[in-house]
Design a protein around this motif. Structure first.
Motif, short mmCIF file in Angstrom:
data_model
loop_
_atom_site.label_atom_id
_atom_site.label_comp_id
_atom_site.label_asym_id
_atom_site.label_seq_id
_atom_site.Cartn_x
_atom_site.Cartn_y
_atom_site.Cartn_z
N ASN A 1 65.62 51.60 58.65
CA ASN A 1 65.92 51.42 57.22
C ASN A 1 66.50 49.98 57.08
OD1 ASN A 1 67.45 51.25 54.78
ND2 ASN A 1 66.86 53.33 54.43
N ARG A 2 65.67 49.06 56.59
CA ARG A 2 65.78 47.68 56.68
C ARG A 2 67.06 47.52 55.76
NH1 ARG A 2 64.03 43.09 58.49
NH2 ARG A 2 64.31 41.27 57.27
N GLU A 3 67.45 48.38 54.69
CA GLU A 3 68.51 47.84 53.74
C GLU A 3 69.84 48.14 54.43
OE1 GLU A 3 67.75 50.51 50.56
OE2 GLU A 3 67.09 48.67 49.09
N VAL A 4 69.77 49.04 55.44
CA VAL A 4 71.08 49.33 56.11
C VAL A 4 71.12 48.46 57.51
CG1 VAL A 4 72.27 50.94 57.22
CG2 VAL A 4 71.17 51.79 55.42
N ALA A 5 70.16 48.23 58.02
CA ALA A 5 69.89 47.39 59.21
C ALA A 5 70.38 45.98 58.82
CB ALA A 5 68.91 47.60 60.13
N LEU A 6 69.78 45.18 57.71
CA LEU A 6 70.03 43.96 57.65
C LEU A 6 70.15 43.56 56.02
CD1 LEU A 6 67.31 42.71 60.33
CD2 LEU A 6 69.71 42.44 60.37
N GLY A 7 69.83 44.50 55.33
CA GLY A 7 69.68 44.08 53.81
C GLY A 7 71.01 44.45 53.05
N ARG A 8 70.81 44.87 51.66
CA ARG A 8 71.68 45.10 50.53
C ARG A 8 72.91 46.18 51.02
NH1 ARG A 8 71.36 48.67 46.83
NH2 ARG A 8 69.28 49.94 46.84
N LYS B 1 66.27 57.84 52.96
CA LYS B 1 66.50 56.86 51.91
C LYS B 1 68.01 56.75 51.95
CE LYS B 1 66.39 56.51 46.93
NZ LYS B 1 66.15 57.04 45.60
N ALA B 2 68.46 55.72 51.76
CA ALA B 2 70.16 55.19 51.98
C ALA B 2 70.38 55.05 50.78
CB ALA B 2 70.33 54.13 52.81
N GLY C 1 68.63 41.66 72.04
CA GLY C 1 68.43 43.08 72.18
C GLY C 1 68.75 43.56 70.79
N ILE C 2 69.98 43.53 70.38
CA ILE C 2 70.49 44.21 68.99
C ILE C 2 69.59 43.39 67.84
CG2 ILE C 2 72.59 42.53 68.56
CD1 ILE C 2 72.46 46.30 67.65
N GLN C 3 69.40 42.08 67.82
CA GLN C 3 68.81 41.49 66.90
C GLN C 3 66.98 42.07 66.71
OE1 GLN C 3 68.75 37.12 68.28
NE2 GLN C 3 70.56 37.00 67.41
N GLY C 4 66.46 42.27 67.92
CA GLY C 4 65.30 42.95 68.09
C GLY C 4 65.23 44.46 67.32
N LEU C 5 66.35 45.20 67.71
CA LEU C 5 66.29 46.48 67.18
C LEU C 5 66.76 46.37 65.77
CD1 LEU C 5 66.69 49.76 67.72
CD2 LEU C 5 69.08 49.35 68.09
N LEU C 6 67.72 45.79 65.30
CA LEU C 6 67.98 45.79 63.70
C LEU C 6 66.64 45.21 63.05
CD1 LEU C 6 71.76 44.21 63.93
CD2 LEU C 6 70.99 46.48 63.31
N ALA C 7 65.82 44.43 63.56
CA ALA C 7 64.63 43.78 62.94
C ALA C 7 63.48 44.66 62.58
CB ALA C 7 64.46 42.49 63.29
N ASP C 8 63.60 45.74 63.48
CA ASP C 8 62.39 46.69 63.67
C ASP C 8 62.13 47.43 62.45
OD1 ASP C 8 60.37 48.69 64.52
OD2 ASP C 8 61.01 48.18 66.69
N PRO C 9 60.80 47.38 61.95
CA PRO C 9 60.59 48.25 60.71
C PRO C 9 60.75 49.71 60.87
CG PRO C 9 58.73 47.24 61.36
CD PRO C 9 59.81 46.52 62.19
N VAL C 10 60.86 50.10 62.14
CA VAL C 10 61.15 51.70 62.38
C VAL C 10 62.56 52.10 61.57
CG1 VAL C 10 62.14 51.42 64.63
CG2 VAL C 10 60.72 53.34 63.80
#
Length: 372
Positions: free
Chosen positions: A280-287, A329-330, A269-278
């Protein structure tokens, strides 16, 4: 034309839950150490908007006297005082006794038979503080949305069938506390939707995994809400149907009680949410995934797959999130958790070098800076 604006948004499980109603209010009035330390943390990070999880109250949005007390006598005091003129104490399901036993006993009793777990109405509740106007007249809440009304809900099962009988499912809400969409009006005219919640922890359950199931679907509610094509079934507490409008600026924030790699619960559940392009990917899973150095001193009781730098809880877990939408923008982020030899270490560690929950909280404040 929208002028550029930088804001800091945070979530913090402050561990202001107490075993008795009125106890937190009495401690705040008496000047106890823990709320003083929580205030120092907030004054140091200085978020413009912050969600406070586990802030006990009397269960409704009107009785906010001790939230005012915390803001005025703790947060606004001293050289580093910070003012939050806008605040919202969120009505909650915790400690509302169900009209029948949820677990097959003869008569319902708290805390196990609360619509949300709690020994009294308002325990483990939450509140929002803001330097900018909260648009309460546009609030959407899903506190009364029934769990069984979610399509393909992950309702707990036993070898004999559904763990909950039909009579229970007809009164059991999905949200263990509440899910609220509270818009905030930024000074440049932009509106930001704050999607706040605190799902039930996936612990203290049997083979049916009822709390893991509820946690999974509480996360799914927001995941569906920010995907209009999936959230059409949602009906809020005022009878309005549908999810968030497309292209709206939003932030999902709170103690989600879900780690994508470790701990209990259904991690997909949390994996799918964090990976969703809806998001901000940088905050969810990135730098720009929020991080700290203080957590490296922890030694969890069992092995962990996740990096310590992303932990937000003293058990070595990432549970607390500030997740902006992809159209925001983060600029920076962090988990406020100083190492044992750094300034303010006494807010987190005891003299023996162990995390000190009595000093502040077993959770850490998570913040993200946004260009809006």
């Amino acid at each position: 034309m929208t002028l550029p604006l930088t804001i800091r948004v945070a979530t913090f499980n402050v561990s202001f839950s107490r075993p008795q109603p009125g106890q937190l209010a009495a401690e705040l009035a008496a000047g106890y150490r823990q709320p003083q330390h929580i205030a120092r943390i907030l004054q140091h990070i200085r978020p413009d908007i912050v969600l406070l999880n586990e802030f006990d109250h009397q269960g409704n949005a009107q009785d906010d006297d001790h939230l005012q007390l915390f803001c005025q006598d703790y947060l606004a005091k001293g050289e580093q005082g910070i003012d939050y003129p806008y605040r919202y104490l969120v009505p909650t399901n915790t400690g509302i006794l169900a009209p029948l036993s949820l677990h097959g006993q003869e008569s319902p009793r708290l805390p196990a038979d609360g619509l949300g777990f709690g020994t009294f109405h308002g325990q483990y509740a939450f509140a929002l503080l803001s330097r900018f106007p909260l648009l309460a007249e546009q609030l959407r809440s899903f506190r009364h949305f029934l769990w069984q009304d979610m399509p393909n809900a992950r309702l707990p099962q036993t070898s004999q069938g559904s763990y909950y009988g039909a009579d229970v499912l007809n009164i059991l809400p999905l949200s263990s506390k509440s899910h609220i969409d509270l818009p905030v009006a930024l000074p440049n005219g932009r509106v930001l939707h704050l999607l706040a919640c605190h799902p039930t922890p996936p612990i203290d359950e049997g083979a049916e995994r009822r709390n893991s199931c509820r946690n999974y679907d509480e996360l799914r509610l927001w995941h569906d809400y920010v995907r209009p094509e999936r959230g059409h079934y949602l009906i809020d507490d005022n009878g309005v149907q549908g999810g968030l409008m497309a292209q709206a600026d939003f932030i999902i924030l709170g103690d989600l009680n879900a780690d994508p790699q470790d701990g209990d619960g259904f991690r997909e559940g949390i994996q799918g949410l964090l990976a969703d392009p809806v998001l901000n990917r940088e905050v969810a899973l990135g730098r720009l995934r929020p991080a700290s150095r203080g957590s490296f001193a922890l030694k969890p009781r069992s092995a962990r797959l996740g990096s310590p730098k992303h932990w937000t809880h003293t058990q070595g877990l990432r549970l607390d999130y500030v997740l902006p939408s992809a159209n925001l923008k983060a600029l920076a982020s962090g988990v406020y958790w100083p190492a044992r030899n750094k300034a303010n270490a006494e807010l987190f560690w005891n003299k023996r070098g162990w995390p000190d929950r009595q000093a502040s909280s077993d959770h850490r404040l998570v913040w993200v800076d946004l260009a809006c």
